[in-house]
Design an enzyme around this catalytic site. Sequence first.
Site, short mmCIF file in Angstrom:
data_model
loop_
_atom_site.label_atom_id
_atom_site.label_comp_id
_atom_site.label_asym_id
_atom_site.label_seq_id
_atom_site.Cartn_x
_atom_site.Cartn_y
_atom_site.Cartn_z
N VAL A 122 -1.90 1.43 -8.02
CA VAL A 122 -1.83 1.05 -6.60
C VAL A 122 -3.22 1.06 -5.97
O VAL A 122 -3.56 0.16 -5.19
CB VAL A 122 -0.87 1.99 -5.83
CG1 VAL A 122 -1.02 1.82 -4.32
CG2 VAL A 122 0.58 1.73 -6.25
N GLU A 123 -4.01 2.05 -6.31
CA GLU A 123 -5.32 2.21 -5.67
C GLU A 123 -6.32 1.12 -6.08
O GLU A 123 -6.99 0.55 -5.22
CB GLU A 123 -5.90 3.59 -5.98
CG GLU A 123 -5.17 4.74 -5.30
CD GLU A 123 -5.36 4.74 -3.80
OE1 GLU A 123 -6.24 4.04 -3.29
OE2 GLU A 123 -4.59 5.45 -3.12
N THR A 124 -6.45 0.87 -7.38
CA THR A 124 -7.53 -0.02 -7.83
C THR A 124 -7.13 -0.99 -8.93
O THR A 124 -8.00 -1.56 -9.59
CB THR A 124 -8.73 0.81 -8.34
OG1 THR A 124 -8.31 1.60 -9.47
CG2 THR A 124 -9.30 1.69 -7.27
N TYR A 310 3.36 3.72 1.25
CA TYR A 310 2.48 3.96 0.10
C TYR A 310 3.20 4.82 -0.94
O TYR A 310 3.22 4.50 -2.13
CB TYR A 310 1.19 4.64 0.55
CG TYR A 310 0.30 5.06 -0.58
CD1 TYR A 310 -0.66 4.21 -1.10
CD2 TYR A 310 0.41 6.33 -1.15
CE1 TYR A 310 -1.48 4.59 -2.15
CE2 TYR A 310 -0.41 6.73 -2.20
CZ TYR A 310 -1.35 5.86 -2.70
OH TYR A 310 -2.15 6.25 -3.74
#
Length: 328
Positions: A122-124, A310
């Site tokens: 999800v982050e990168t 999130y």
Amino acid sequence: MNSISRRIFSIFCAAALLTTSTVTHASNTISDAYIKKISDSYNLDPSWVANQASKATLNPEIITKMNTPWEAKPWHKYQTIFLKQERVDQGLEFWSEHEETLAKAEAEFGVPAQVIVAIIGVETFFGRFKGNEKVLDSLYTLGFHYPKRAKFFSSELGHFLALSHEQGWDPAAIHGSYAGAMGFPQFISSSYRAYAIDFDDDGKRDLLNNPVDAIGSVANYFAQHGWTKDGCVTESVELTEQAKALSQTSTKIKHKWQDFEQAGLKTTLPLSAQDKAMLFPLSMDEGLTQYWLGCNNFYVITRYNHSRLYAMAVYQLSEWLARDKAAQ
């Protein structure tokens, strides 16, 4: 060039340097008091702090991005950003490549491999998109030109300068997200300093380029924030009339399971009466609303990013990853 010309030229150059210095200083609103505070707080040379801080530049685009976060979208639109087969496929490749490291992290910290993979996904997108904003500019812009979050981001700027000094970085050369998050797991500076670990024992805590350290650090972050090994995360539930008043949109965990049970809510999650829980809505397509019951581990995911959207994206991606991994 004769002597008179050389003198005129020298005066002109001196004036130009003075003008340049004045312009640079004028474009940066970091005060001497702030420099002293950061220097004293982190035992840094004031001249080094002042020099690094002077390189920070206001970037108005950062404020625009801050005011239009993805988390402002309704769930049915937000989920489509992350819950895609392509991200799952790439996640399975990442999992396969780092299987031993993920197993080690799960054994040591009690955080399932699929959750760690989902966070980094999800982050990168597993390190593919770490952010292209200068962290120094992002934190300066938000710390000194974004009043409603100025206290937080000016503090993060201090942590970033301290972190850069500890890591031997050139602060002006480090890139990350518009909010100043960095590396595979997108840690902000204070989290990097507090929770990053050297998981491959090479003497460095490198979240910018080392996925092994990133995996261990994500697991450590969750463990330090209260992740319960083998604990439940969340489940969709059928809302009762009595439970409506217990529903919330904030991520602060306010209730215990007994409150929901007394309101007629039913779940298959292994919750005892005193276990903390939260009930929250998700906006679906066509105006429909789904309700979910979140356990302590769901709350822990929101400590990484204070958004129930999130946390839900991370959870659902982790479940998808686990299913496809088991089917291989």
